[in-house]
Design an enzyme around this catalytic site. Structure first.
Site, PDB file in Angstrom:
ATOM      1  N   ASP A 112       0.802  -1.228   0.000  1.00 31.67           N
ATOM      2  CA  ASP A 112       0.000   0.000   0.000  1.00 31.67           C
ATOM      3  C   ASP A 112       0.833   1.274   0.000  1.00 31.67           C
ATOM      4  OD1 ASP A 112       0.965  -0.398   2.523  1.00 31.67           O
ATOM      5  OD2 ASP A 112      -0.745   0.472   3.534  1.00 31.67           O
ATOM      6  N   GLU A 113       2.121   1.168  -0.237  1.00 28.96           N
ATOM      7  CA  GLU A 113       2.979   2.358  -0.179  1.00 28.96           C
ATOM      8  C   GLU A 113       3.891   2.417  -1.392  1.00 28.96           C
ATOM      9  OE1 GLU A 113       5.206   3.376   3.543  1.00 28.96           O
ATOM     10  OE2 GLU A 113       4.260   1.524   4.172  1.00 28.96           O
TER      11      GLU A 113
END
Lengths: 87, 415
Positions: free
Chosen positions: B108-109
């Site tokens: 998610d990054e």
């Protein structure tokens, strides 16, 4: 229109280089009655990627369940499946 | 300039977006809800929590039992790792439209190196807003975007207030105003142990780390003290490197067993299934390992490990398994086992290492067999071919990793 997201059986045409075109679909009403709906007009076609799920959303107009309605059909590309998305 | 894009409560946000799209009547992000594993197979921990759940004290990695005690009306949803991968992939595709220099730091990054695209897209802060809005409109979930001159400041900026925000930590003044008043534990790489050591020397905020004498921090926390001092002052020279150019230095796979195992034969079968997975990953990178290790966690949550440095390099499943079992035999004291892990290290490129006379006799046949197995699995699925040991058992022939190995872990690697 409200989201119903119900899986449906669809007759569609797939032409080279174009997006699939829904022609008619089989729909079960609230009492379980079966209705076959011909897609009279496709007013808008949009691509959607909500939650990473690639789909094509068709805003259509037809007479079903006794009246002329606007509704949306959705073709989910990865699953090759159709949904009655919004009514 | 670097941009850091981080999906807010990623698993929960993605599940919420997918459920809303299916007509689910409520937005999970607005009610106390969590994504958690199945307690029946001993994976009942919280993987992500909504902001209303977090406000009631529920946090990532706490147990479901504890979460229900804190918030009795909590709603629990299972993780859908295929959905998470497709959300992550869609976010990555959008970011690639801005620059090819995108580093997937985890599922998610992402970090973006904005250096080369300023002339094309203009001010980085405006671009950060446009990325945030595009992801919200096109993908249905919210992100935080941090803007800073390097990766650490961009990441720390992205971690400030959530959700759905853009923060900057560009100037030293901003650093002093926004970052320095925060508790030391909020600093990137400051874990529990570091915070404990810092508290002993009366350092409780990031600002105090930044203003401390770096030599003193080094004396108390070794090299890590210097690292924390640099990060607190916004100093970081790490570059944004797309994942395909990063080589892994080690591999590990572990699994929590469905029930405590007390006999050696079952434990060895689990070691074999973990070895099948880890050796496949090793070969996919084109590496060989000379360090093999095993980690065990007992039913009483006692944790120990044992490792061995080999005088040669190998990527052969059977050889790795043989040594893993040897290590297991040497370190296991007969207690019930809850978790087993295998790790490999000291890697060398597959075609650039010193051969030994001993391995010449079987190297080609081993490689041919492993390559054939890998190709069959790649083409027909992970379970198209497996060892006879697993026939007619409840065990999976390949174990370890999330979602049968089809998932992206911290660092952007598939496990």
């Amino acid at each position: 229109m409200k989201i119903v997201a119900r899986p449906i059986d669809v007759v569609a045409s797939f032409c080279t280089g174009k997006k699939p075109v829904p022609r008619k679909f089989r729909f079960y009403g609230p009492q379980g009655e079966r209705d076959e709906v011909r897609v009279d007009k496709i007013l808008q076609i949009e691509e959607s990627r909500i939650a990473g799920i690639e789909a094509i959303v068709y805003t259509c107009q037809s007479a079903f369940l006794g009246e002329e309605r606007l509704y949306q059909l959705k073709y989910i590309v990865a699953r090759c499946s159709w949904e009655l998305y919004k009514v | 300039m670097i941009l850091h894009v981080d999906a807010n409560s990623a698993y929960l946000g993605w599940t919420a977006a997918a459920l809303l799209e299916k007509g689910y009547p409520v937005d999970l992000r607005k009610i106390p809800a969590v994504i958690a594993g199945d307690p029946a197979d001993r994976h009942g921990i919280i993987l992500a929590a909504s902001i209303p759940a977090k406000e009631r004290g529920v946090h990532t990695a706490c147990s479901l039992y504890e979460a229900f005690r804190l918030c009795p009306n909590l709603q629990v949803f299972p993780p859908d790792y295929d959905l998470f991968l497709s959300c992550s992939e869609a976010m990555y595709r959008i970011l690639l439209e801005y620059t090819p220099l995108v580093q997937r730091y985890s599922i998610d990054e992402c970090f973006l190196d904005y250096g080369g695209c300023r002339r094309r897209f203009g001010d980085p802060v405006e671009t950060a807003f446009s990325i945030k809005e595009r992801i919200k409109a096109e993908l249905g979930f919210t992100v935080n975007v941090g803007v800073g001159p390097n990766k650490v400041t961009a990441k720390m900026a992205g971690e400030l207030k959530k959700p759905d925000r853009v923060h900057t930590l560009i100037t030293k003044e901003e650093l002093k105003q926004k970052l320095w008043p925060l508790p030391a534990g909020k600093l990137f790489m400051a874990g529990k142990a570091s915070v404990r050591k810092l508290e002993k020397i009366n350092i409780t905020t990031i600002g105090q780390i930044a203003c401390a004498d770096p030599a003193f921090l080094r004396q108390r926390l070794n090299f890590h003290g210097m690292l924390l001092w640099s990060y607190a002052n916004g100093i970081d020279y790490d570059r944004v490197v797309p994942m395909e150019r990063i080589e892994q230095k080690g591999f590990s796979n572990s699994m929590t067993l469905p029930c405590d195992v007390e006999d050696a034969e079952t434990a060895k079968a689990y070691i074999l299934s973990l070895t099948e997975r880890i050796a496949g990953r090793l070969r996919r990178q084109g590496s060989k390992a000379s360090l093999i290790g095993i980690t065990l966690k007992t039913g009483a949550f006692f944790h120990y490990s044992h490792q061995l440095k080999l005088p040669f390099y190998t990527d052969d499943t059977t050889t790795i398994y043989r040594y893993a079992v040897k290590l297991f035999g040497e370190c296991w004291r007969g207690e019930p086992l809850r978790q087993i892990g295998v790790h490999l290290g000291d890697l060398a490129a597959k075609d650039a290492y010193q051969l030994s006379f001993d391995e010449l006799s079987h190297l080609q046949s081993d490689e041919a067999l492993n390559t054939a197995v890998d190709r069959i699995r790649e083409r027909f699925g992970q379970r198209a071919i497996y060892r006879g040991t697993f026939v007619n058992t409840q065990m999976k022939p390949l174990e370890g990793g999330v979602n049968d190995g089809n998932y992206m872990m911290m660092g952007g690697y598939k496990q």
